[in-house]
Design an enzyme around this catalytic site. Structure first.
Site, PDB file in Angstrom:
ATOM      1  N   GLY A 116      10.752  -4.497   1.981  1.00 24.49           N
ATOM      2  CA  GLY A 116      11.663  -3.506   1.996  1.00 24.49           C
ATOM      3  C   GLY A 116      12.688  -3.620   0.998  1.00 24.49           C
ATOM      4  N   PRO A 149       0.779  -1.246   0.072  1.00 24.11           N
ATOM      5  CG  PRO A 149       0.036  -1.071   2.316  1.00 24.11           C
ATOM      6  CD  PRO A 149       0.953  -1.784   1.335  1.00 24.11           C
ATOM      7  CB  CYS A 151       2.573   5.325   8.574  1.00 23.30           C
ATOM      8  SG  CYS A 151       2.775   6.685   7.553  1.00 23.30           S
ATOM      9  CB  SER A 179      -0.731   7.076   1.437  1.00 19.24           C
ATOM     10  OG  SER A 179      -1.613   8.172   1.473  1.00 19.24           O
ATOM     11  CE  LYS A 191       3.642  -2.286   4.556  1.00 16.49           C
ATOM     12  NZ  LYS A 191       3.661  -0.940   4.814  1.00 16.49           N
TER      13      LYS A 191
END
Ligand SMILES: Cc1cc2nc3c(=O)[nH]c(=O)nc-3n(C[C@H](O)[C@H](O)[C@H](O)COP(=O)(O)O)c2cc1C
Length: 342
Positions: A210, A26, A109, A28, A148
């Site tokens: 990552g 995901p 995040c 944003s 996550k």
């Protein structure tokens, strides 16, 4: 390589069948519906909505509907961010009502505007509070819930294994781990071996994330982490086919829909552009599409002249943007091949 073929096999997440183990992360502002559709069509195993602020969603704020609405894909996975248990529970109910098959909770995040509100990776600083959010979401919906996370807040607090274990006990069905701490933001290199400590702590599927962008890196992250699947984010800039390309290639299948010629590429880019304009409306879509156009140029036409690039990325006329793109990708490519043929 054993790891590579593993990537092509399906994965069960709390009763939901995921068709392979190479996922789109995901992101944003990036992985909106047009992007996810493309990634899915190319063969990504799973795609996830951009994060939705649960407080905004619970209050019915504008913009949330586009982030959670069902895209018609076989597995609709919505990610929620937030720090209020009541909002998280309500947000999960709303997303499930829209047909979400899986609800993911964002505990990774690093952005200050998110962690400043004690959401995202800030939740890793207070696992009791993080658990209260997980319990609220698990209690609110009957679909599987996933989390996550990062490795921890900083080097002195690598508590992802503990969070993952407690999340599993609370009913979470899969965890994704980005191999960096919050304080690293995106610096340095993701620590793929550190993800193994999470894998050792739980029996639910673990997704490693990552700095992966190639089949070799996907195989290495699986080998070093022991994880069950891989999630890929930024390598998709200007190439929505990366996850699908890896998944289908390792499965021995023909990759689907990846543009091969300048004409196919420009048709692809223009369709993506037009999808964004129709989703957001011309005014907003035009602005939101610029980053994608910039990445397509960076990746596929790095030698475009500054003037042309500027015209594409600043014009308010979609017709002009498309005409200029065609000049860059098709005419530019033709003149290059003509030059090299001469
Ligand atoms: C621009 C941008 C937006 C992101 N938005 C989200 C998000 O909404 N939810 C989330 O869990 N992670 C988000 N991430 C993190 C990615 O999902 C992923 O964990 C990270 O980019 C590391 O993977 P990569 O090296 O493959 O890009 C975002 C990352 C970027 C670069």
């Amino acid at each position: 390589m054993a790891e590579l073929t593993t990537l092509a096999s399906p994965l069960d997440v709390g009763g939901v069948r995921i068709r392979n183990r190479v996922f789109l992360a995901p992101m944003s502002g990036i992985t909106d519906e047009p992007f996810r559709r493309r990634a899915h069509a190319h063969g990504a195993g799973l795609v996830v909505s951009e994060m939705v602020a649960s407080g905004e969603l619970a209050k019915g704020r504008a913009g949330c509907d586009l982030r959670i609405r069902h895209s018609g894909l076989p597995v609709h996975m919505v990610q929620l961010a937030g720090r209020e248990a009541a909002h998280m529970g309500e947000g999960a109910r709303i997303a499930a009502g829209e047909g979400a098959d899986i609800i993911d909770i964002n505990m990774g995040c690093p952005a200050k505007k998110v962690t400043g509100g004690y959401a995202g990776s800030a939740l890793m600083r207070d696992l009791d509070h993080a658990l209260s959010l997980i319990e609220a979401v698990v209690g609110a919906v009957s679909v599987p819930v996933t989390v996550k996370m990062r490795l921890g807040w900083d080097e002195s607090a690598l508590n992802a294994p503990m969070l993952a274990r407690r999340a599993e006990q609370a009913g979470v069905k899969m965890v994704t781990v980005h191999g960096r701490t919050r304080c690293q933001f995106y610096q340095g290199k993701a620590d793929w071996r550190a993800i193994a400590r999470v894998k050792d702590a739980v029996s639910i599927p673990v997704v490693a994330n990552g700095d992966v962008g190639s089949p070799e890196e996907a195989a290495t992250i699986l080998e070093q982490s022991g994880a069950d699947a891989v999630m890929i984010g930024r390598a998709h800039y200007g190439a929505p086919w990366v996850a699908g390309g890896i998944a289908t290639a390792v499965g021995g299948a023909k990759t689907q829909g990846i543009p091969q010629t300048p004409q196919e590429l420009i048709d692809y880019v223009v369709l993506h552009y037009e999808d964004m304009l129709s989703l957001y409306g011309a005014e907003s879509g035009l602005r939101q599409a610029r980053k994608h156009l910039g990445w397509y140029l960076d990746r596929h036409a790095p030698d475009v002249c500054a003037e042309q690039r500027k015209r594409i990325l600043t014009s308010f006329e979609p017709g002009d943007v498309v005409a200029e793109l065609r000049r860059v990708f098709v005419d530019g490519a033709q003149s290059t091949s003509l030059r090299s043929a001469a």
